[in-house]
Design an enzyme around this catalytic site. Sequence first.
Site, PDB file in Angstrom:
ATOM      1  N   GLU A 219       0.831  -1.211   0.000  1.00 16.79           N
ATOM      2  CA  GLU A 219       0.000   0.000   0.000  1.00 16.79           C
ATOM      3  C   GLU A 219       0.864   1.259   0.000  1.00 16.79           C
ATOM      4  O   GLU A 219       0.769   2.121   0.882  1.00 16.79           O
ATOM      5  CB  GLU A 219      -0.997  -0.021   1.181  1.00 16.79           C
ATOM      6  CG  GLU A 219      -1.977  -1.181   1.044  1.00 16.79           C
ATOM      7  CD  GLU A 219      -3.210  -1.119   1.945  1.00 16.79           C
ATOM      8  OE1 GLU A 219      -3.269  -0.278   2.849  1.00 16.79           O
ATOM      9  OE2 GLU A 219      -4.124  -1.952   1.720  1.00 16.79           O
TER      10      GLU A 219
ATOM     11  N   GLU B 251      -4.895  -8.733  -0.735  1.00 12.61           N
ATOM     12  CA  GLU B 251      -5.722  -8.472   0.457  1.00 12.61           C
ATOM     13  C   GLU B 251      -7.162  -8.361   0.004  1.00 12.61           C
ATOM     14  O   GLU B 251      -7.491  -7.511  -0.840  1.00 12.61           O
ATOM     15  CB  GLU B 251      -5.294  -7.189   1.178  1.00 12.61           C
ATOM     16  CG  GLU B 251      -3.970  -7.341   1.911  1.00 12.61           C
ATOM     17  CD  GLU B 251      -3.601  -6.143   2.779  1.00 12.61           C
ATOM     18  OE1 GLU B 251      -4.511  -5.480   3.315  1.00 12.61           O
ATOM     19  OE2 GLU B 251      -2.388  -5.885   2.894  1.00 12.61           O
TER      20      GLU B 251
END
Length: 521
Positions: free
Chosen positions: A203, A325
Amino acid sequence: MQSPIRRALLHIAGQLALFMVLIPAVAAAQDVVVVDADLARDTISRNIYGHFSEHLGRCIYGGYFVGEGNTTIPNTRGMRNDVVAALRKLKIPVLRWPGGCFADTYHWKDGIGPRAKRPSIVNNWWGGVTEDNSFGTNEFLDLCEQLGAEPYITGNVGSGTVQEFAQWVQYTNFDGVSPMSALRKENGREKSWKVRYWGIGNEAWGCGGNMTAEYYVNLYRRFATFMPASWGNGSLSRIASGASSSDYHWTEVLMRDIPAGLIEGIALHHYAVDWDHKGSATDFTEEEYFATMQRALLMEELVRRHSTIMDVYDPKKKVALVVDEWGGWYDVEPGTNPGFLFQQNTMRDAMIAGATLNIFNNHCDRVRMANLAQTVNVLQAVVLTDGARMLVTPTYHVMEMYTVHHDALMLPVSVRGGDYTVGKNSLPALSVSASREKSGAAHISLVNIDAGKSRDVIVELRGMECSSVSGRILVSPRIQDHNTFDDPDRVRPAEFNGARRDGGTVRLKLPPCSVVVLNLQ
Ligand code: AHR
């Protein structure tokens, strides 16, 4: 002129006639699934059934790892035997670690060598707790060996250096003479582990450094350059930190600006969550359930649109889309640490899992890895623990039922089905995927997300023979149903005898909120 009475009688007769015509149509209304076995081409990578375990809450500590000295919870070199045994039944192909957000704060050298000498750090992202580093690289790779899973390590780009990252790869993968292979041997491991999958940060647009895509892409190129493919038996997979949900710009920039020879995968993160109102994991209304399913099913559009961008730069589909994810995200269980993300898991989560895995199966030409967040005690977990007790969740059962799809040939399906409607909003009620094993057995997984209505389904088999059909079902009276430590088997799969073969078709009735996996021989 007709009298008013005659007119009224004629009207009633007309309505009745219309009703009589409609009744058979309503009774016969059913969903049609066509399985085009003769068009099969792509294999469903078992890595789609991967998991993710972060240094977060009780995932690692208490979930997997209870310490070698623990005499109350049976363990093997510190790993809980009950958890490992349960997870082995899922045939977990690949396990992502150590984060998540934690990864970009993690300095791997803190987690090797004699435990007493490892420094303690603060886990800033998750509850501000002390991380004593007793579970590090050697322990993770031991866990993977115990599970029979391939490791997927996410390296620190946000606060680490290229040198530190490259040394980690050398530590785990290099068999020749080098400072890092010497260190590995000093720590008791002679042979390298040959870790294939490496995430270049996590991220990067958020907790991994709040970067723009344009900035990250240059960092990526630097880090990837110093990870030679030869350190992974020629098959190192470098996975770029990817987009959040519908950030298509991120994918576009990465695909455009990373040279083809430097990248093997690009990630995507998408949670079925309303960030402004996550809601309870167990106490929710049908409207909330519907909203969760809307977000979960958005995965179909996300995968399609990110893949379309990737197709422009990589028409041969060499770069994998890695959804590393995904899952449902609710409020933590009352009374638990908000930073630990511990939540229960209900039939709603089984619906998310079944439908999402069907999406991944159907897009297996591009989606070649996915990692459910997270394995134990965190978010949409498959296993929950409480001291020495352990239970498996409805999501676990879906994962177990779907093991038949691992590395099987995907059979394209088309679905003509009705909607699940709540208020003014509708979603397709039925989700399906199919595959054929090398042995010849075919499997069809069907999910009916409708909380109130069963569905009559007719499956048309094209290009394949079938002489017998059996199946398993996961269903429970209420969408909120879940397993507890006092009632751990409340939700569990059962044999499904409701499918009837009729020539080249199979007919079945799918109860509300159910997952069925058919086995066609
Ligand atoms: O899975 C929990 C967190 O969600 C991860 O650490 C992060 O990558 C994501 O935002």
